[in-house]
Scaffold this motif. Structure first.
Motif, short mmCIF file in Angstrom:
data_model
loop_
_atom_site.label_atom_id
_atom_site.label_comp_id
_atom_site.label_asym_id
_atom_site.label_seq_id
_atom_site.Cartn_x
_atom_site.Cartn_y
_atom_site.Cartn_z
N VAL A 51 42.12 -16.45 1.57
CA VAL A 51 41.09 -15.66 0.92
C VAL A 51 41.41 -15.53 -0.56
O VAL A 51 42.46 -15.06 -0.94
N ILE A 52 40.50 -16.05 -1.35
CA ILE A 52 40.62 -15.87 -2.79
C ILE A 52 39.52 -14.86 -3.05
O ILE A 52 38.40 -15.25 -3.27
N PHE A 53 39.78 -13.59 -2.92
CA PHE A 53 38.62 -12.72 -2.87
C PHE A 53 38.58 -11.65 -3.92
O PHE A 53 39.56 -11.29 -4.53
N SER A 54 37.38 -11.14 -4.10
CA SER A 54 37.16 -10.05 -5.04
C SER A 54 37.07 -8.75 -4.27
O SER A 54 37.44 -8.70 -3.11
N MET A 55 36.56 -7.74 -4.89
CA MET A 55 36.58 -6.42 -4.27
C MET A 55 35.32 -6.17 -3.44
O MET A 55 34.73 -5.11 -3.50
N GLY A 56 34.88 -7.11 -2.67
CA GLY A 56 33.76 -6.89 -1.78
C GLY A 56 32.43 -7.24 -2.40
O GLY A 56 31.44 -7.39 -1.70
N ALA A 57 32.35 -7.38 -3.73
CA ALA A 57 31.09 -7.75 -4.36
C ALA A 57 30.79 -9.21 -4.05
O ALA A 57 31.70 -9.97 -3.75
N LYS A 58 29.50 -9.57 -4.15
CA LYS A 58 29.16 -10.98 -3.96
C LYS A 58 29.73 -11.79 -5.12
O LYS A 58 29.66 -11.33 -6.27
N PRO A 59 30.22 -12.98 -4.86
CA PRO A 59 30.66 -13.79 -6.00
C PRO A 59 29.46 -14.35 -6.76
O PRO A 59 28.36 -14.40 -6.23
N THR A 60 29.71 -14.75 -7.98
CA THR A 60 28.64 -15.37 -8.78
C THR A 60 28.95 -16.85 -8.95
O THR A 60 30.06 -17.21 -9.32
N VAL A 61 27.95 -17.67 -8.64
CA VAL A 61 28.11 -19.11 -8.78
C VAL A 61 27.16 -19.59 -9.87
O VAL A 61 25.95 -19.36 -9.80
N LEU A 62 27.72 -20.23 -10.88
CA LEU A 62 26.90 -20.81 -11.94
C LEU A 62 26.63 -22.27 -11.60
O LEU A 62 27.56 -23.06 -11.43
N VAL A 63 25.36 -22.61 -11.46
CA VAL A 63 24.98 -24.01 -11.22
C VAL A 63 24.50 -24.54 -12.57
O VAL A 63 23.43 -24.14 -13.05
N ALA A 64 25.29 -25.41 -13.18
CA ALA A 64 25.01 -25.80 -14.55
C ALA A 64 24.20 -27.09 -14.66
O ALA A 64 23.83 -27.50 -15.76
N GLU A 65 23.97 -27.76 -13.52
CA GLU A 65 23.11 -28.95 -13.55
C GLU A 65 22.25 -28.94 -12.30
O GLU A 65 22.63 -28.35 -11.28
N LYS A 66 21.14 -29.61 -12.37
CA LYS A 66 20.16 -29.59 -11.27
C LYS A 66 20.82 -29.97 -9.96
O LYS A 66 21.45 -31.00 -9.82
N LEU A 67 20.63 -29.09 -9.00
CA LEU A 67 21.24 -29.30 -7.69
C LEU A 67 20.13 -29.25 -6.65
O LEU A 67 19.20 -28.45 -6.76
N GLY A 68 20.23 -30.09 -5.62
CA GLY A 68 19.22 -30.12 -4.56
C GLY A 68 18.98 -28.74 -3.97
O GLY A 68 19.90 -27.93 -3.85
N GLU A 69 17.72 -28.50 -3.56
CA GLU A 69 17.30 -27.17 -3.13
C GLU A 69 18.11 -26.66 -1.93
O GLU A 69 18.47 -25.49 -1.85
N ALA B 285 32.52 -19.21 -9.54
CA ALA B 285 32.48 -20.65 -9.26
C ALA B 285 31.48 -21.32 -10.18
O ALA B 285 30.53 -20.68 -10.65
N LEU B 286 31.72 -22.58 -10.44
CA LEU B 286 30.84 -23.37 -11.31
C LEU B 286 30.53 -24.67 -10.59
O LEU B 286 31.44 -25.30 -10.04
N ILE B 287 29.25 -25.04 -10.58
CA ILE B 287 28.89 -26.34 -9.98
C ILE B 287 28.27 -27.21 -11.07
O ILE B 287 27.38 -26.77 -11.81
N VAL B 288 28.78 -28.44 -11.17
CA VAL B 288 28.28 -29.38 -12.19
C VAL B 288 28.06 -30.75 -11.57
O VAL B 288 28.53 -31.01 -10.46
N ARG B 289 27.35 -31.61 -12.31
CA ARG B 289 27.33 -33.04 -11.98
C ARG B 289 28.16 -33.73 -13.06
O ARG B 289 29.15 -33.17 -13.51
N SER B 290 27.76 -34.94 -13.47
CA SER B 290 28.61 -35.62 -14.45
C SER B 290 28.27 -35.25 -15.89
O SER B 290 28.96 -35.63 -16.82
N GLY B 291 27.18 -34.49 -16.06
CA GLY B 291 26.69 -34.24 -17.42
C GLY B 291 27.33 -33.05 -18.13
O GLY B 291 27.02 -32.80 -19.28
N THR B 292 28.20 -32.32 -17.45
CA THR B 292 28.79 -31.13 -18.07
C THR B 292 30.28 -31.33 -18.22
O THR B 292 30.97 -31.65 -17.25
#
Ligand SMILES: NC(=O)c1ccc[n+]([C@@H]2O[C@H](COP(=O)([O-])OP(=O)(O)OC[C@H]3O[C@@H](n4cnc5c(N)ncnc54)[C@H](O)[C@@H]3O)[C@@H](O)[C@H]2O)c1
Ligand SMILES: O=C(O)[C@H](O)COP(=O)(O)O
Length: 595
Positions: free
Chosen positions: A47-65, A97-104
C-alpha cells in the motif's frame, strides 16, 4: 558472499517520521475504494497510500474512454492535455499519478516539482524513453507501462509503411491529387522473395516478421538478446548486426532507443548496406542518425525510407521528411481505435493497481515479484523491516553504518528464493529511522547506494523441508560500535536475528543471546547479572509507569552469569521509568528500541 566496505556514511539518529506521507508496506486491506473488477485480485498489497482521500490522477495526453472511466471509479481524474513543461511541473505537486503517451517529457524537473507526492507514472504505450527513469527511481516513483496492447497496431503500421513505400503509395496519391497521372514515375518494387532484416526481435519485431513471411519475404532478424528458439519457431534465422544490414533489401527497425541503439544507423553502417536498401522505422527516431540518412538517400545507398518516428517530434524544417523518397507518418504506430482502447485499459489497471499497493506486473523500474511469491513472503517482509529498524537503533551515535550483511536461513535451494523484496524492506528499516528519506521497493537499492550503505546477502542452507521459504533472517552491521554491547557477536558485529512464528515476526537472537519476543510495539533490551527477582523488578517499574508489557524473555549464557532480557512494551516508558531501570544494581546496560 562477504560484505565489503564502501565509502563511509555517517547516519545520525533522528526520531522516526510519523507517516502522513505515503507508505510502502504490506497490508491486507486497501486504503482506497477499488472497482469490483480490480478488487477481485487477491494480491498482497504494497500500500502506497494517503490518508483515505481519493488519489488524483493527471492524464496529460488523450487516453481511451474505457481507461478514463476505469480511473474515475477509483480516483479524481484530471484530463489536461497539451500542458507546457512549466504547467506540468505546477500541476504535478497536486497529483498522485500521471499518465502520458510519448508526447510528454516526464523530466527530472517533474519529479522534483512533485514534492514527493507523485508515486506512479503510467506510460500508455511501450516506449519509456520520454520518462526520466533514473529520476523516477531516485524519487521512489514507480513507472509502469502498457507493453502489449499496441503491439499488433505497431506491427500492422510497419507492414503498411513497408508496402506503401515499395509501391510509392503516398507520393502517387499526392501527385494524383495535384492533378498528375505519373504511371511511369511510380513504378515500385516487389516484396516477394526479398530479404527483410528485422532489427529487434521483440513483440513488434516478431509480429512484423510473421506478417512479412506471409507476404513471401525471406526474413532474417538481429537481436542480441532474443532467444534463438523464438526465431526458429517462426522459421527464421537470428544473425549478427553486420550480416543483417549487409544482406537486407529491406530493414525494419524494432529495437528500443537506448544508449546502445542511439544512432545505430549512421554513416558507417549505411556504408555497409546493399545499394538501394529500403528502411522502415516504427521504433524510435533516435535509432537513426537523421542527417546521415539524408546523405545515404542522396547517395542512393538508401533508395527509400518510411518513417513513423523522429528524433524530435514533431520534426521541424526536416530535410529528411521533405525528401521525395521518404514516406512519413506522425507517430501513428499505436494509433488504432482498438490499440488505444486496449492501452488505456492496460495502463489504467496498472496505475490503479500500483496506487492500491499491488506490485505492478508492468513495472519498469521495480522488481516484478509474482503474486504467489509475494504471498508466501508476506510475514517475512514485515520481519525484514523490523529487524532493519531494530539493528540500526543499536548503533552508537556517530558510528557510520557502511556495511550490512543479511543472512537468510532457508531450506530452499539457492536461486529458489527471491530476496529483492526482503532486501528492500531491510533497507527501508535501516534508513528510515535515521533519516528523512522515504524508502520503498522502487528506490531501496538506489537510496542505500547513495548513502554508501552496502548490503550484502548470504544464504545459510538448512536441512529440512523447503515448504517455508525462510527459517530465519539475520542482520549484521559491521565496523560500528553499539550502544548495547551485548548486541555484538563474538566477531564484533551488531547482530540480530528473527523468525516468523504463527505469522508474527519475532526477535530470536541479540548478539549471542537467545531471546524470544514478538516484534510488535517496542522493546527494552536489558543486560543484567542473572539472579532471582530481576523480571519482577523491571516489570514493577514499568507497571508503575502504566506501561503494558506484552512479552518478556530472558536469554542467558550460563546460570547466574549474564543474561539479556527482552521486554516487549505497548507504550513508550517515561524517561523516569527508564532511568529507574538503569539504576537497578544488577542491570549492566539497557536500551529502549522503537519498532
Ligand atoms: N511507432 C509506434 O507507435 C510504436 C508502437 C509500439 C512500439 N513502438 C516502439 O517499438 C519498439 C519495440 O517495441 P516492442 O514492444 O517490440 O519492444 P520489445 O521490448 O518487445 O522488443 C524490443 C527488442 O529489441 C531488442 N533489442 C534491444 N537492444 C537491441 C539492439 N541493440 N539490437 C537489436 N535488438 C535490440 C530487445 O532484445 C527486444 O527483443 C520500441 O522502441 C517501442 O517504443 C513504437
Ligand atoms: O512506444 C509506444 O508505445 C509507441 O511509440 C506509441 O506511442 P504513443 O502512445 O505516443 O502513440
Amino acid at each position: 558472499m562477504a560484505a565489503s566496505a564502501s565509502s563511509a556514511v555517517n547516519l545520525s539518529i533522528k526520531p522516526t517520521r510519523t507517516s502522513l506521507s505515503w507508505k510502502l508496506h504490506l497490508a491486507s486491506t486497501s486504503a482506497f475504494a477499488v472497482s469490483p473488477r480490480l478488487a477481485n485480485r487477491h494480491y498482497p498489497r504494497f500500500v502506497i497510500f494517503s490518508m483515505g482521500a481519493k488519489p488524483t490522477v493527471l492524464v496529460a495526453e488523450k487516453l481511451g474512454e474505457a481507461g478514463v472511466n476505469l480511473l474515475k471509479e477509483f480516483a479524481d481524474v484530471d484530463c489536461s492535455y497539451n500542458l507546457t513543461p512549466e504547467e506540468l511541473c505546477t500541476k504535478i505537486s497536486l497529483c498522485d499519478a500521471l499518465i502520458v503517451r510519448s508526447g510528454t517529457k516526464v523530466s527530472r524537473e517533474v519529479f522534483e516539482s512533485s514534492g514527493g507526492r507523485l508515486k506512479v507514472v503510467g506510460r500508455a504505450g511501450v516506449g519509456i524513453d520520454n520518462v526520466d527513469l533514473a529520476a523516477a527511481t531516485e524519487h521512489g516513483c514507480l513507472v509502469v507501462n502498457a507493453p502489449t496492447a499496441n503491439t499488433v497496431a505497431a506491427a500492422e503500421h510497419g507492414i503498411a509503411l513497408l508496402t506503401a513505400m515499395s509501391r510509392n503509395v503516398a507520393q502517387a496519391d499526392a501527385s494524383v491529387k495535384a492533378g498528375k497521372w505519373l504511371r511511369n514515375k511510380y513504378v515500385g518494387v516487389s516484396l516477394v522473395g526479398k530479404t527483410l532484416a528485422v532489427m529487434g526481435f521483440g513483440k513488434v519485431g516478431s509480429e512484423v516478421a510473421r506478417r512479412a513471411k506471409g507476404l513471401g519475404m525471406h526474413v532474417i532478424a538481429h537481436d542480441p538478446y532474443a532467444p534463438a528458439d523464438r526465431a526458429r519457431a517462426l522459421g527464421l534465422e537470428l544473425v549478427s548486426f553486420d550480416k543483417a544490414i549487409a544482406s537486407a533489401d529491406f530493414i525494419s527497425l524494432h529495437m528500443p532507443l537506448t544508449p546502445a541503439t542511439n544512432k545505430i544507423l549512421n554513416d558507417e553502417t549505411f556504408a555497409k548496406m546493399k545499394k538501394g536498401v529500403r528502411i522502415v522505422n516504427v521504433a524510435r527516431g533516435g535509432v537513426i542518425d537523421e542527417d546521415a540518412l539524408v546523405r545515404a538517400l542522396d547517395a542512393g545507398i538508401v533508395a527509400q525510407a518510411a518513417l513513423d518516428v523522429f528524433t524530435v517530434e514533431p520534426p521541424k524544417d526536416s530535410k529528411l521528411v521533405l525528401h521525395e523518397n521518404v514516406t512519413a507518418t506522425p507517430h501513428l504506430g499505436a494509433s488504432t481505435m482498438e490499440a488505444q482502447e486496449g492501452v488505456a485499459v492496460e495502463i489504467a489497471e496498472a496505475v490503479v493497481g500500483a496506487l492500491n499497493g499491488e506490485l505492478a506486473a508492468t513495472a519498469v523500474n521495480a522488481p516484478m515479484v509474482p503474486a504467489e511469491v509475494l504471498s508466501e513472503l508476506k510475514p517475512f517482509v514485515a520481519l525484514a523491516e523490523k529487524l532493519g529498524k531494530l539493528v540500526v537503533q543499536l548503533v552508537a551515535g556517530g558510528s557510520g553504518v557502511k556495511s550490512v550483511t543479511v543472512t537468510y536461513g532457508s531450506a530452499r535451494a539457492p536461486g529458489d528464493l527471491d530476496t529483492r523484496l526482503l532486501r528492500a524492506m531491510i533497507t527501508k528499516g535501516l534508513i528510515e529511522p535515521i533519516s528523512s528519506a522515504f524508502v520503498n521497493l522502487v528506490n531501496a537499492d538506489f537510496t542505500a547506494k547513495q548513502r554508501g550503505l552496502r548490503i550484502a546477502e548470504e544464504r545459510f542452507l538448512l536441512n529440512g523441508s523447503p515448504e517455508s521459504p525462510l527459517e530465519f533472517i539475520q542482520v549484521q552491521i559491521s565496523s560500528v560500535t553499539s550502544k548495547f554491547a551485548s548486541a555484538l557477536s563474538n566477531s564484533g558485529e551488531i547482530r540480530v536475528e528473527g523468525k516468523v512464528k504463527d505469522g508474527i515476526p519475532h526477535l530470536t537472537k541479540v548478539g549471542s543471546f537467545e531471546v524470544d519476543v514478538s516484534l510488535e510495539g517496542s522493546i527494552i533490551l536489558c543486560r543484567q547479572v542473572d539472579q532471582p527477582g530481576m523480571i519482577g523488578k523491571v516489570g514493577s517499574i514499568l507497571s508503575e509507569g502504566n506501561v503494558n508489557v506484552s512479552f518478556m524473555s530472558v536469554g542467558r549464557i550460563a546460570p547466574r552469569k549474564h543474561a539479556v532480557m527482552a521486554i516487549g512494551v505497548d507504550e513508550q516508558p517515561s524517561k523516569e521509568s527508564l532511568k529507574r531501570i538503569g539504576e537497578i544494581p544488577a542491570v549492566e546496560e539497557f536500551v529502549y528500541l522503537k519498532i
